[in-house]
Design a protein around this motif. Structure first.
Motif, PDB file in Angstrom:
ATOM      1  N   THR A  59       0.848  -1.109  -0.185  1.00  0.00           N
ATOM      2  CA  THR A  59       0.116   0.072   0.134  1.00  0.00           C
ATOM      3  C   THR A  59       0.811   1.197   0.005  1.00  0.00           C
ATOM      4  O   THR A  59       1.823   1.390   0.812  1.00  0.00           O
ATOM      5  CB  THR A  59      -0.925  -0.020   1.225  1.00  0.00           C
ATOM      6  N   ILE A  60       0.471   2.147  -0.984  1.00  0.00           N
ATOM      7  CA  ILE A  60       1.016   3.741  -0.918  1.00  0.00           C
ATOM      8  C   ILE A  60       0.098   4.542  -0.553  1.00  0.00           C
ATOM      9  O   ILE A  60      -1.000   4.465  -0.876  1.00  0.00           O
ATOM     10  CB  ILE A  60       1.320   4.029  -2.243  1.00  0.00           C
ATOM     11  N   ARG A  61       0.074   5.352   0.596  1.00  0.00           N
ATOM     12  CA  ARG A  61      -0.801   6.320   1.207  1.00  0.00           C
ATOM     13  C   ARG A  61      -0.339   7.638   0.648  1.00  0.00           C
ATOM     14  O   ARG A  61       1.028   8.159   0.938  1.00  0.00           O
ATOM     15  CB  ARG A  61      -0.709   6.149   2.809  1.00  0.00           C
ATOM     16  N   CYS A  62      -1.323   8.367  -0.009  1.00  0.00           N
ATOM     17  CA  CYS A  62      -0.911   9.689  -0.451  1.00  0.00           C
ATOM     18  C   CYS A  62      -1.944  10.548   0.088  1.00  0.00           C
ATOM     19  O   CYS A  62      -3.166  10.472   0.204  1.00  0.00           O
ATOM     20  CB  CYS A  62      -1.324   9.764  -2.003  1.00  0.00           C
ATOM     21  N   PRO A  63      -1.286  11.810   0.542  1.00  0.00           N
ATOM     22  CA  PRO A  63      -2.030  12.853   1.091  1.00  0.00           C
ATOM     23  C   PRO A  63      -2.562  13.706   0.014  1.00  0.00           C
ATOM     24  O   PRO A  63      -2.796  14.953   0.124  1.00  0.00           O
ATOM     25  CB  PRO A  63      -1.077  13.608   2.072  1.00  0.00           C
ATOM     26  N   VAL A  64      -3.477  13.113  -1.031  1.00  0.00           N
ATOM     27  CA  VAL A  64      -4.068  13.777  -2.198  1.00  0.00           C
ATOM     28  C   VAL A  64      -5.147  12.904  -2.634  1.00  0.00           C
ATOM     29  O   VAL A  64      -5.308  11.816  -2.293  1.00  0.00           O
ATOM     30  CB  VAL A  64      -3.249  14.305  -3.313  1.00  0.00           C
ATOM     31  N   GLY A  65      -6.208  13.747  -3.064  1.00  0.00           N
ATOM     32  CA  GLY A  65      -7.397  13.123  -3.559  1.00  0.00           C
ATOM     33  C   GLY A  65      -7.209  12.057  -4.525  1.00  0.00           C
ATOM     34  O   GLY A  65      -5.840  12.261  -5.562  1.00  0.00           O
ATOM     35  N   GLU A  66      -7.758  11.077  -5.088  1.00  0.00           N
ATOM     36  CA  GLU A  66      -7.429  10.060  -5.920  1.00  0.00           C
ATOM     37  C   GLU A  66      -7.285  10.655  -7.503  1.00  0.00           C
ATOM     38  O   GLU A  66      -6.480   9.980  -8.217  1.00  0.00           O
ATOM     39  CB  GLU A  66      -8.316   8.807  -5.945  1.00  0.00           C
ATOM     40  N   SER A  67      -7.984  11.596  -7.801  1.00  0.00           N
ATOM     41  CA  SER A  67      -8.159  12.290  -9.006  1.00  0.00           C
ATOM     42  C   SER A  67      -6.715  12.808  -9.405  1.00  0.00           C
ATOM     43  O   SER A  67      -6.505  13.094 -10.593  1.00  0.00           O
ATOM     44  CB  SER A  67      -9.132  13.064  -9.361  1.00  0.00           C
ATOM     45  N   GLN A  68      -5.792  13.270  -8.361  1.00  0.00           N
ATOM     46  CA  GLN A  68      -4.617  13.793  -8.638  1.00  0.00           C
ATOM     47  C   GLN A  68      -3.654  12.692  -8.982  1.00  0.00           C
ATOM     48  O   GLN A  68      -2.508  13.354  -9.577  1.00  0.00           O
ATOM     49  CB  GLN A  68      -4.153  14.303  -7.150  1.00  0.00           C
ATOM     50  N   ILE A  69      -3.820  11.485  -8.832  1.00  0.00           N
ATOM     51  CA  ILE A  69      -2.879  10.733  -9.297  1.00  0.00           C
ATOM     52  C   ILE A  69      -3.501   9.648 -10.263  1.00  0.00           C
ATOM     53  O   ILE A  69      -2.757   8.535 -10.591  1.00  0.00           O
ATOM     54  CB  ILE A  69      -2.335   9.766  -8.142  1.00  0.00           C
ATOM     55  N   ALA A 111       7.476   5.562  -7.063  1.00  0.00           N
ATOM     56  CA  ALA A 111       8.651   6.657  -7.713  1.00  0.00           C
ATOM     57  C   ALA A 111       7.893   7.796  -8.450  1.00  0.00           C
ATOM     58  O   ALA A 111       8.076   8.846  -8.325  1.00  0.00           O
ATOM     59  CB  ALA A 111       9.462   5.976  -8.682  1.00  0.00           C
ATOM     60  N   GLN A 112       6.832   7.314  -9.336  1.00  0.00           N
ATOM     61  CA  GLN A 112       5.846   8.391  -9.811  1.00  0.00           C
ATOM     62  C   GLN A 112       5.154   9.260  -9.190  1.00  0.00           C
ATOM     63  O   GLN A 112       5.004  10.239  -9.407  1.00  0.00           O
ATOM     64  CB  GLN A 112       5.178   7.676 -11.153  1.00  0.00           C
ATOM     65  N   ILE A 113       4.412   8.739  -8.304  1.00  0.00           N
ATOM     66  CA  ILE A 113       3.682   9.330  -7.028  1.00  0.00           C
ATOM     67  C   ILE A 113       4.438  10.325  -6.305  1.00  0.00           C
ATOM     68  O   ILE A 113       4.068  11.437  -6.212  1.00  0.00           O
ATOM     69  CB  ILE A 113       2.924   8.463  -6.373  1.00  0.00           C
ATOM     70  N   GLN A 114       5.579   9.877  -6.031  1.00  0.00           N
ATOM     71  CA  GLN A 114       6.232  10.829  -4.943  1.00  0.00           C
ATOM     72  C   GLN A 114       6.989  11.923  -5.585  1.00  0.00           C
ATOM     73  O   GLN A 114       7.082  12.910  -5.139  1.00  0.00           O
ATOM     74  CB  GLN A 114       7.461  10.011  -4.348  1.00  0.00           C
ATOM     75  N   ALA A 115       7.202  11.568  -7.152  1.00  0.00           N
ATOM     76  CA  ALA A 115       7.541  12.982  -7.834  1.00  0.00           C
ATOM     77  C   ALA A 115       6.482  14.040  -7.775  1.00  0.00           C
ATOM     78  O   ALA A 115       6.806  15.175  -8.150  1.00  0.00           O
ATOM     79  CB  ALA A 115       7.898  12.274  -9.157  1.00  0.00           C
ATOM     80  N   ARG A 116       5.271  13.674  -7.820  1.00  0.00           N
ATOM     81  CA  ARG A 116       4.134  14.435  -7.701  1.00  0.00           C
ATOM     82  C   ARG A 116       3.594  15.090  -6.107  1.00  0.00           C
ATOM     83  O   ARG A 116       3.327  16.079  -6.059  1.00  0.00           O
ATOM     84  CB  ARG A 116       3.086  13.945  -8.581  1.00  0.00           C
ATOM     85  N   VAL A 117       3.795  13.930  -5.387  1.00  0.00           N
ATOM     86  CA  VAL A 117       3.411  14.131  -4.173  1.00  0.00           C
ATOM     87  C   VAL A 117       4.456  13.690  -3.067  1.00  0.00           C
ATOM     88  O   VAL A 117       4.298  12.470  -2.786  1.00  0.00           O
ATOM     89  CB  VAL A 117       1.984  13.167  -3.860  1.00  0.00           C
ATOM     90  N   PRO A 118       5.295  14.771  -2.670  1.00  0.00           N
ATOM     91  CA  PRO A 118       6.628  14.470  -2.154  1.00  0.00           C
ATOM     92  C   PRO A 118       6.178  13.693  -0.763  1.00  0.00           C
ATOM     93  O   PRO A 118       6.917  12.829   0.121  1.00  0.00           O
ATOM     94  CB  PRO A 118       7.019  15.717  -1.763  1.00  0.00           C
ATOM     95  N   ASP A 119       4.867  13.938  -0.132  1.00  0.00           N
ATOM     96  CA  ASP A 119       4.426  13.111   1.225  1.00  0.00           C
ATOM     97  C   ASP A 119       4.059  11.968   1.148  1.00  0.00           C
ATOM     98  O   ASP A 119       3.736  11.264   2.039  1.00  0.00           O
ATOM     99  CB  ASP A 119       3.531  14.034   1.929  1.00  0.00           C
TER     100      ASP A 119
END
Lengths: 264, 264
Positions: free
Chosen positions: B186-196, B246-254
């Motif tokens: 699991t990758i946890r991202c502090p953005v809404g899903e449409s952002q990724i 890697a791709q998500i972190q480039a856009r969402v560093p957190d």
């Protein structure tokens, strides 16, 4: 005259319903479904008989097949899941294929997203995906996150996130043609169910239009049974429960009639 | 030689499964099902793909139809509910009709009930009903309340009470031919899903044999997304997750990679 005829007319055919839960996360065990129990309770109060629920995977041919099967078999089909912005949200596309109703940009849905997100720039392609809906569909309000559910034929397509699903059901239910609410009465018996099985068998044969359920449970380390009588005819449910209670109490003096009706 | 050939042989066809939950109380909203999530988690660990679950009413023709449909479509069919002593327990009778396998007194089941209840006098007709099982069936141990489940063909018939169901699944699973356990990361991202969403769409196209799920949730009042990659090939799941991360972190560093695998 019309009103009088209506009140004298025979009972309407029962409104039957099925729920189709779409989501890999339920089948993998990652997520515990909450939508079945919520919808079941709501429909019971609305007098609609929920007769089946299916949980299926995020896979278009699978969704198409189940949509077609259930929409043929039941008066109403509710779906939950698969209407968001990502690749694993494929319910609208499956509806298009199942019922041959082309998807097109829905201006009302677009306007709602525009208000919700605040600017055209925020309407990314992923979010615009949620405005591609079957031509001619009705919309189901989404008070939580704007992107609407939709209705096509007898199929009601709603979100999977429980808070959003619940808000959509709340927005939808008043508009549905409903029957008499189901009521249920419960007798609690401090014995295992096999001790009263013959009484229940006889009761069910006497009242074939009611559901008489026998639900064993453990309390204070001892076997107990909840006997639940459920139906849409209040007097019949009361009469059946009184008859069962008299027979059960003659054998199990500590049996008790629960005073409240819910949960159904 | 045999062992070596086995280890070199191509992957076995996937073992697929369905769960059939039988019980009015789930469809009325009276009872919240617990068996789907338990079985889903257990099967995931056993490498068996649970592909469908149905919840249906206590009605023999209905049970017969679904037993037949599911046993044709899946390698394994598990049922829960309807094997107790009362009138609303009708699964064995439905199995008899669905698969033309006559019910008869099962001596092993009778012996187990005799030990459990302590005397022949305690074996009332209601309890004896639980020993009428399909001729030639296998038994599924019930460590809780003795009355066994049973196996006929690819159908595994078990109790509905969660504690008993769980004990039966526990007794059963080691005997099933299983595949590689499913794992998930699991990758946890502090953005809404449409952002990724675009990253996930591309990832799913690159790794078609894996399930990539996008699950939005709210944390501290802000939209978040859990991206879950699931499959049976550990290296592939890890590789896919690393590429997505890697791709998500480039856009969402957190964004963060969750260190533990479960829940699947």
């Amino acid at each position: 005259m019309t009103a009088s005829m209506t009140s004298l007319s025979p009972a309407r055919p029962p409104v039957t319903a099925a729920l189709l839960i779409i989501g890999n996360e339920i089948l993998s065990g990652r997520t515990v479904d909450q939508n079945l129990n919520f919808l079941a309770t709501q429909l019971s109060e609305a007098g609609i008989a929920l007769q089946e629920c299916r949980v299926i995977a995020d896979d278009i041919p699978t969704i198409v097949r189940h949509l077609q099967e259930l929409s043929r078999q039941y008066s109403l089909v509710f779906t939950s899941g698969g209407i968001g912005p990502t690749h694993d949200d494929m319910t609208a596309e499956a509806v298009e294929m199942a019922f041959d109703c082309p998807l097109e940009l829905n201006q009302i849905a677009l306007d709602r997203l525009l208000v919700f997100y605040g600017s055209v720039e925020q309407l990314t392609p992923a979010r615009r995906k949620m405005t591609l809906l079957p031509r001619g569909c009705g919309l189901i309000d989404n008070p939580i996150s704007a992107a609407p559910g939709f209705v096509i034929g007898n199929v009601y397509v709603m979100a999977g996130i429980p808070r959003v699903f619940q808000s959509m059901v709340g927005a939808l239910l008043p508009s549905l043609s409903t029957g008499q609410a189901f009521i249920s009465l419960t007798i609690r018996c401090p014995v295992g169910e096999s001790q009263i099985a013959d009484i229940l068998t006889h009761g069910q044969a006497t009242y074939p239009s009611l559901q008489i359920g026998s639900y064993p449970y453990i309390k204070d380390g001892m076997p107990h049974t909840a006997v639940v009588t459920r139906g849409q005819d209040t007097d019949l449910v009361k009469g059946c429960t009184a008859a069962l209670f008299a027979q059960i109490q003659a054998r199990v003096p500590d049996a008790m009639l629960e005073s409240t009706s819910p949960p159904a």
